[in-house]
Design an enzyme around this catalytic site. Sequence first.
Site, mmCIF file in Angstrom:
data_model
loop_
_atom_site.group_PDB
_atom_site.id
_atom_site.type_symbol
_atom_site.label_atom_id
_atom_site.label_comp_id
_atom_site.label_asym_id
_atom_site.label_seq_id
_atom_site.Cartn_x
_atom_site.Cartn_y
_atom_site.Cartn_z
ATOM 1 N N GLU A 18 0.796 -1.223 0.000
ATOM 2 C CA GLU A 18 0.000 0.000 0.000
ATOM 3 C C GLU A 18 0.833 1.280 0.000
ATOM 4 O O GLU A 18 0.429 2.279 -0.603
ATOM 5 C CB GLU A 18 -0.930 0.013 1.229
ATOM 6 C CG GLU A 18 -2.074 -0.975 1.160
ATOM 7 C CD GLU A 18 -3.146 -0.544 0.170
ATOM 8 O OE1 GLU A 18 -3.094 0.588 -0.316
ATOM 9 O OE2 GLU A 18 -4.035 -1.355 -0.117
ATOM 10 N N SER A 44 -29.703 -31.306 49.690
ATOM 11 C CA SER A 44 -28.786 -31.943 50.650
ATOM 12 C C SER A 44 -27.353 -31.445 50.559
ATOM 13 O O SER A 44 -26.469 -32.007 51.212
ATOM 14 C CB SER A 44 -28.796 -33.463 50.428
ATOM 15 O OG SER A 44 -30.079 -34.000 50.677
#
Length: 697
Positions: A85, A345
């Site tokens: 680029e 429990s």
Amino acid sequence: MKRRWKFTIGLGACLFMAVSTYAGLEWADRAYPPPLDSAGVVSAEVLDADGQLLRAFATPEGRWRLKTDVEDVDPRFLAMLIGYEDRRFYAHGGIDLRAIGRAAFQLLTNGRIVSGASTLSMQVARLIEPRETRSFSAKLLQVARAIQIERRLTKREILQLYLTHAPYGGNIEGVRAASLAWFGKEPKRLTVAEAALLVALPQSPEQRRPDRHPQAAIAARERVLTRAAVAEVTGEGEAERAEDDPVPRKRLQLPAYAAHLAEAAIRKRPGAEDYRSTLKLGIQQRLEDVAREASARLAPKVSLAMVMADAKTGEIVGEVGSANYFDAGRSGWIDMTRVLRSPGSTLKPFIYGLAFEQRLVSQETMIEDRPADFFGYRPKNFDMTYQGEVTVRQALQLSLNVPAVRLLDAVGPSRLMIRFRRADVHPVLPPNETPGLAIGLGGVGITLKDLVQAYAALANGGQPVRVGNGIDEKPAVLDNEALLEPQAIWNVTDILSDLLPPTGARRLGIAYKTGTSYGYRDAWSVGYDGRYVLGVWVGRPDNGAVPGIAGYMTAAPILFEAFSRSGVPITPHPAAPAGAVRLSQTELPIGQRRFSMTASGLIRSALGGGTREPAPQIVYPPEGAKVDLGAEAGDMSPLVLKLQGGRPPFRWLANGKPLAELSRRRTNEWLPEGAGFSTLTVIDAAGRAASVRVFVE
């Protein structure tokens, strides 16, 4: 003279124009700065303990834009990007005059645009201030913005803006979001083919989307790979091999783990860019996989939740609030780790721990499992049957209700609640009720997170820890008294670690307990090794009954699967502390061979009444006393022990170790081994016990 005057006037005019132009540009630069503030709007991210992405949120305009720093991407990708680029990115001031000249010459000689002259700085200007039309004036503005950006930001900051805002098709912006969407991974390690595709897509993101236009994506990638500057980066032969790699044909969903925790974080601190949690991405992924698979085997309206915590630090490392956040049929949006439910429990191990600590029982002590009436409270076992006489070990492993209530009656419900407060756990009683025997069978409300916090103390040798909420509530090792003595914890863990795993599961070396609430509304299973605690809840969020669910059959298989697939290595339980030993029934003191006692300490007669003989009580030293026996001088004196009540002969124990012989006297002596905390216990002939904790100095 006249010529010199004209030259002076001309020079002055030029200087005036130059100064005016410069001043005008400076004024324009200050009056119309680039919109860099708006460029800072990025997706909020929820991260795990190592900084890995758990979940991202779209920006207000619906963009997936993850903030990307230079360190977040593969260095080879950066080199390829600049090579393709903007080769002179680090040399120019926003515009590349050589590139402009080259592009103009190619336009004149070819009659069409062959290459562009846009720099990365110009592309950043376009990304943060999109233009509606491709006009000459728009291009001039882009050039001016690029120069402004270069004046304000470093090259590194400009590059990071590009990495964050570059378009990649649809609502995907930035290299991180693109890599996650197309490759399912962060861009720190990219193949040559992957890096080339990410370089190529931003030039024409919609026309090159690999899921819609794969051939265009392949062609664009090839152009990147054949660029000479890129070939220098890839290495010999790598570009050719990369051309054979397929492009992704499906856009992937960005990470969306820990939905409930992430939503809670956003609500508590809106507007932040990132939220660091204590979760571990790998553990969270596996727990969610287990939850999703398990939910497919459950009834349509049944949900499940899991919490996994580090018992040494209190950090939550994995949390599942529901199997599917978006499943409306299961009310998936409700975080069931924070909802009060009946624990069934699962509180029984703490009752037994208190009984062990007070020397009321040992593992092989016989206890009755027969119908009993506790002042109108008549507990029944889950299967409505009774086992007769069983050992305490069997009673806990079988989760028998009547023996648990007998022990709770002896140790006292209030004492149990006080112990929970040591662990910063606060079970909620029904309105206007005081602690009663029903709490031993689930007659309180507790959250899954708090239940895991209580069990974390068992895994941490009795030292309570505060389990955080995963985000802003800091976990901590609490500076409180121990939840239970080490000997009591060892007994509980020894019993629970010998439980058979659920059908189809293999032994993992964990201690675990299950629970089922009244009316089949909740199924629980909590397990721990020497480091981690995992809790599982299954039920309906609307508290409706689910016929057939049970802790052992429904929740325990999920617990074992989740623990084994979590990825954490199983840490062995600590070795038995001093004074902790399993004795056979014949080796037990006569008073501990059979448990038969009321809450007041009176011995039950065969007819259910009680004798008038009170339980033993240690009157010296008192509970919590500091006793100076000369430990610092190195010549310690014995401590005189005194008791009242009880039936002789008496057995004294110091830190679980019996003193020399049985004694019929109500006084005795004990010579400590050293300074520090010690627990003194006396057991009478009826098996009743009393304990005090003292500090010797």
